[in-house]
Write an enzyme that holds these catalytic residues in place. Sequence first.
Site, short mmCIF file in Angstrom:
data_model
loop_
_atom_site.label_atom_id
_atom_site.label_comp_id
_atom_site.label_asym_id
_atom_site.label_seq_id
_atom_site.Cartn_x
_atom_site.Cartn_y
_atom_site.Cartn_z
N HIS A 1 32.25 39.88 41.63
CA HIS A 1 31.66 39.19 40.56
C HIS A 1 31.22 37.48 41.00
CE1 HIS A 1 30.65 38.76 36.28
NE2 HIS A 1 31.54 37.84 36.30
N SER B 1 27.23 37.00 33.94
CA SER B 1 28.28 37.44 33.41
C SER B 1 28.40 37.23 31.94
CB SER B 1 29.27 36.60 34.14
OG SER B 1 30.88 36.87 33.77
N ASP C 1 31.21 44.18 42.95
CA ASP C 1 31.62 43.35 41.37
C ASP C 1 32.47 44.54 40.95
OD1 ASP C 1 31.94 42.24 39.00
OD2 ASP C 1 29.84 41.49 38.95
#
Lengths: 377, 377
Positions: A350, A151, A317
């Site tokens: 995610h 991320s 995601d």
Amino acid sequence: MSSLGDVKPQVMQFTEPLPLRSGARLSDYTLVYETYGTLNAERSNAVLVCHALNASHHVAGTHAGEPRSEGWWDNLIGPGKPLDTDRFFVIGINNPGSCFGSTGPMHVDPATGRVYGADFPVVTVEDWVDAQARLLDRLGIAQLAAVLGGSLGGMQALSWSLRHPDRLRHCIAVATAPNLSAQNIAFNEVARRAIVTDPEFHGGHYYGYRVVPKRGLRVARMIGHITYLSDDAMEAKFGRGLKGGAPGYSTQDIEFEIESYLRHQGDKFSEYFDANTYLLITRALDYFDPAREHGGDLAAAFAGARCKFQLVSFTTDWRFSPERSREIVRALLDNRLDVSYAEIDAPHGHDAFLLDDARYHGVLRARFDNIAKEFAA
Amino acid sequence: MSSLGDVKPQVMQFTEPLPLRSGARLSDYTLVYETYGTLNAERSNAVLVCHALNASHHVAGTHAGEPRSEGWWDNLIGPGKPLDTDRFFVIGINNPGSCFGSTGPMHVDPATGRVYGADFPVVTVEDWVDAQARLLDRLGIAQLAAVLGGSLGGMQALSWSLRHPDRLRHCIAVATAPNLSAQNIAFNEVARRAIVTDPEFHGGHYYGYRVVPKRGLRVARMIGHITYLSDDAMEAKFGRGLKGGAPGYSTQDIEFEIESYLRHQGDKFSEYFDANTYLLITRALDYFDPAREHGGDLAAAFAGARCKFQLVSFTTDWRFSPERSREIVRALLDNRLDVSYAEIDAPHGHDAFLLDDARYHGVLRARFDNIAKEFAA
């Protein structure tokens, strides 16, 4: 259960000012960090793990006397784990502006003698990477075997390959993106507005009022959580389940299980996270855009990169979709760089980058096994 | 520009209590409505248009002396338009609990003599449909040519086919769903928490304090807007455009164009919308679930339906995706009902149902042309 056992945070002071992308400087700052495993004699087995929004230097292991204090990536890192601390020297650093020990908005600005609050300088991914590089200088690590992050941590890994191309051999960027989309920025902005318009925010100087803008933090975290989970995962986990079994017909009480989950997440977060840090870190996300200085040409941005790359994305995601990873892969291939890309079919959205998925961890294990051969040979 | 010209809202009082799904009753209530076109002698050309979250009875035409007062579906409804007021008698009704004239939380509860506030009874899609049916009774309309609605309005159209199967010949449900997903409920819940935790909400009795929980309403609307637009539409319209051309490095000032747009939408909304109404209407959305009483079997829920159906969805609508419309289509087909389904390839996301898209309006025009043949013959 951590297999690394108890670990201890360490502290490093920096007196030389850190020039920031905004033009400001950060003076007399402190970075908190942890290391696991042993640096080999050649100093060639170090792996830097970069943290995302609400995480810290405490990547793996436990803190003595604290139950359930496993680091946020403990499932990946430890003896015999995919990132094996028997072979690698792993470093986690809390970024400046964060709220887990490194200098942040809750600390005193040495220039004024007052708590920074909202006056803490805006920090960017690039600033964090530079701060990390200085800490590595002090540890005597000239070149990293790898930089790993997911991320926002993945953005830092990518930025390492651009700012310090000779200082890493591998860049491993998971569930990340070359920049935020308008929708990503939009979610960040709503979260920020919830915080900034909380009357207890006091323009970012709430510390002096001995209050915390918890209402805003709760809403911010609830929004975040929606974007971390896939629609399907949320449906599978909560669906339309009613907390009481039957509708109670209330607008304010909890009716659905998903509401209970989100409120709980919001409450927990507001107890430990700092509001100014939330603003700073979401802004760092917004600003990250290495292609920007190259007229939007991401391939041009990566022209100076020299390390090998491993990209990983997750099919469900929707925050940083596989398409965003593929943009990075294309830009790297355009530069004839060595890149591997794994698109993992995982249901978790995610959040998958933090979970122990066999195929995902298999990819990382294989990668680190190969990296270890470079210095074991 | 409206081609219908000026229209006038009308008011109808109801003294007989309306029994609500929650078990409560709504007594001595008022409904505001508008009609366009002329009811034919056979009383067979009436079309009810149901409104969604922030809309009202003012569906088409303008209000005299008010610039830019076109109704929310004026592009669809008027002389010569897809829903042609030269042929149809069109009715728009403001639902109870709303904030555009019909009895709502800002009005006095006749039972207590105090403003309802948060004590306004929870209303459901089914309650609204029943209230609409009573108004039609008073207008002497036994059977509607069609009920038309988009989003939450589409849920009302579907509910009409279940609660009053003999009172409509066509159900036209656009961009809707058979119920909210966990993710849909999650977004509603975050919006509600933003409102309820605004200190100026005062437990829903803010009217007495002469304040409005605008901060909460702004955040709620910003969240809503993100879900109304497709990721692609947002990217195309705003992208990563910077308001000032270059980054200003600020956590609180507007940097990106998308932020400016969202703040503006939030500000506007907080000036005219009622916070208790927002809670009530999002709850009506949450509760809608006709399959629930049939063990989750949507086909069983539609077993009693007798009208013809037109479903429309939009490819980029991620709030109520085409898959949700297909669930409805499958349930209708399982009952051997007459159903047409159009999946419109449109870039605008959920908002597409309010826009003037040629293919979309073509589908509705063809449908209404066919419906008109039934009573013109």
